[in-house]
Design a protein around this motif. Structure first.
Motif, PDB file in Angstrom:
ATOM      1  N   LEU A 120       0.693  -1.251  -0.190  1.00 33.54           N
ATOM      2  CA  LEU A 120       0.044   0.021   0.031  1.00 33.54           C
ATOM      3  C   LEU A 120       1.020   1.289  -0.134  1.00 33.54           C
ATOM      4  CD1 LEU A 120      -2.777  -0.983   2.319  1.00 33.54           C
ATOM      5  CD2 LEU A 120      -2.927  -1.147   0.062  1.00 33.54           C
ATOM      6  N   GLU A 121       2.022   1.265   0.698  1.00 35.02           N
ATOM      7  CA  GLU A 121       3.016   2.277   0.641  1.00 35.02           C
ATOM      8  C   GLU A 121       3.642   2.715  -0.650  1.00 35.02           C
ATOM      9  OE1 GLU A 121       4.717   4.458   3.692  1.00 35.02           O
ATOM     10  OE2 GLU A 121       2.668   4.316   3.575  1.00 35.02           O
ATOM     11  N   ASN A 122       3.940   1.333  -1.247  1.00 33.78           N
ATOM     12  CA  ASN A 122       4.323   1.544  -2.660  1.00 33.78           C
ATOM     13  C   ASN A 122       3.218   2.049  -3.707  1.00 33.78           C
ATOM     14  OD1 ASN A 122       6.639   0.633  -1.813  1.00 33.78           O
ATOM     15  ND2 ASN A 122       6.445  -1.599  -2.379  1.00 33.78           N
ATOM     16  N   LEU A 123       1.942   1.832  -3.557  1.00 33.29           N
ATOM     17  CA  LEU A 123       1.070   2.429  -4.341  1.00 33.29           C
ATOM     18  C   LEU A 123       1.037   3.643  -4.291  1.00 33.29           C
ATOM     19  CD1 LEU A 123      -1.510  -0.627  -4.054  1.00 33.29           C
ATOM     20  CD2 LEU A 123      -0.454   0.261  -6.259  1.00 33.29           C
ATOM     21  N   TYR A 124       0.970   4.218  -2.961  1.00 36.13           N
ATOM     22  CA  TYR A 124       0.823   5.670  -2.549  1.00 36.13           C
ATOM     23  C   TYR A 124       1.857   6.521  -3.062  1.00 36.13           C
ATOM     24  CZ  TYR A 124      -0.045   9.816   0.191  1.00 36.13           C
ATOM     25  OH  TYR A 124      -0.310  11.018   0.584  1.00 36.13           O
ATOM     26  N   VAL A 128       0.626   9.060  -5.587  1.00 37.98           N
ATOM     27  CA  VAL A 128       0.547  10.783  -5.241  1.00 37.98           C
ATOM     28  C   VAL A 128       1.799  11.220  -4.820  1.00 37.98           C
ATOM     29  CG1 VAL A 128      -1.977  10.551  -4.652  1.00 37.98           C
ATOM     30  CG2 VAL A 128      -0.391   9.970  -2.851  1.00 37.98           C
ATOM     31  N   GLY A 129       2.736  10.426  -4.904  1.00 38.93           N
ATOM     32  CA  GLY A 129       4.357  10.780  -4.333  1.00 38.93           C
ATOM     33  C   GLY A 129       4.162  11.199  -2.754  1.00 38.93           C
ATOM     34  N   ASP A 130       4.925  12.456  -2.591  1.00 35.08           N
ATOM     35  CA  ASP A 130       4.879  12.676  -1.208  1.00 35.08           C
ATOM     36  C   ASP A 130       3.772  13.614  -0.852  1.00 35.08           C
ATOM     37  OD1 ASP A 130       7.538  11.316  -0.996  1.00 35.08           O
ATOM     38  OD2 ASP A 130       8.361  13.249  -1.836  1.00 35.08           O
ATOM     39  N   PHE A 131       2.906  13.727  -1.670  1.00 37.32           N
ATOM     40  CA  PHE A 131       1.635  14.615  -1.218  1.00 37.32           C
ATOM     41  C   PHE A 131       0.877  13.938  -0.133  1.00 37.32           C
ATOM     42  CE2 PHE A 131      -2.698  15.637  -1.621  1.00 37.32           C
ATOM     43  CZ  PHE A 131      -2.861  16.992  -1.639  1.00 37.32           C
ATOM     44  N   LYS A 132       0.569  14.908   0.791  1.00 35.90           N
ATOM     45  CA  LYS A 132      -0.389  14.394   1.998  1.00 35.90           C
ATOM     46  C   LYS A 132      -1.247  15.602   2.223  1.00 35.90           C
ATOM     47  CE  LYS A 132       2.468  11.182   4.518  1.00 35.90           C
ATOM     48  NZ  LYS A 132       2.944  10.782   5.953  1.00 35.90           N
ATOM     49  N   PRO A 133      -2.300  15.324   3.020  1.00 38.09           N
ATOM     50  CA  PRO A 133      -3.598  16.132   3.299  1.00 38.09           C
ATOM     51  C   PRO A 133      -2.894  17.180   4.215  1.00 38.09           C
ATOM     52  CG  PRO A 133      -4.355  14.002   3.330  1.00 38.09           C
ATOM     53  CD  PRO A 133      -2.871  13.891   3.115  1.00 38.09           C
TER      54      PRO A 133
END
Length: 217
Positions: A120-124, A128-133
């Motif tokens: 799941l981390e790899n898919l993230y 979306v790269g390093d982007f976070k809310p």
């Protein structure tokens, strides 16, 4: 990316009232003169609406956790590139009903870790790269109360989005515990709120948090 807007996500299990609170917060922020869009995952784009139908309706066993994770991330990539990031580039605030934390909560914790966390981390990273809310509001509630609310709401809907509600209670307990564990790991991003209170009381609590976090007068 040159993103000038803010991205606020609402998370939680079934029946926590996310959509209601997003609507109320959007109205409040619009009254402040801020440019707002609201969206959701899955289903925030035209293609996403088709993926949502596949993911949240029908038999709970029609696909496994890996297939679900891949479809959620396909939806997420389209959602980010076609809607969220373009809006943020224009300086808009984006309020989203669910984001990537939902995928970890449901496909990792809910399914008792059948999909490896690193997958799941790899898919993230790929999606979306390093982007976070900028902020994630976790609405927490006893799963028994949340499920009762959600099933009651579904009874009034033309399309029964109850695929996840039909899972056994252990799934929903795992889901809640997973969300709380994620919030503990990232206290700077998450705010956990008790969703078992009146709509207005919860709204006022969210307004206070958002106002303080983003220095709104």
């Amino acid at each position: 990316m040159g993103l000038k807007g803010n991205f606020i996500t609402f998370e939680g299990g079934e029946g926590t009232g996310k959509s209601t609170q997003i609507k109320l917060l959007a109205e409040y922020l619009e009254q402040k003169g801020l440019p707002i869009i609201t969206t959701k995952e899955p289903g925030g784009t035209e293609i996403g609406q088709e993926l949502r139908r596949i993911l949240v309706t029908g038999d709970k066993d029609k696909m496994d956790a890996v297939a679900e994770a891949l479809l959620y991330y396909a939806d997420r990539r389209i959602h980010m590139t076609k809607k969220v990031w373009p809006a943020m580039e224009e300086g808009k605030w984006v309020l989203s009903d669910r984001f990537a934390d939902s995928t970890v909560a449901y496909q990792y914790y809910g399914y008792n870790k059948r999909v490896p966390f690193q997958t799941l981390e790899n898919l993230y990273k790929l999606t979306v790269g390093d982007f976070k809310p900028n902020l994630t509001i976790l609405l927490d509630i006893d799963p028994k109360i949340g499920l009762a609310r959600s099933l009651d709401k579904a009874g009034h809907m033309a399309v029964k989005e109850t695929r996840h509600e039909s899972r056994d209670f252990t799934f929903h307990e795992n889901l809640r515990n997973g969300y709380l564990e994620m919030a503990q790991r990232e206290p700077e991003r998450f705010v956990v709120l008790n969703a078992d209170k009146s709509i207005e009381d919860l709204h006022q609590e969210i307004v206070k948090i958002v106002s303080e976090r983003f220095n709104l007068k």
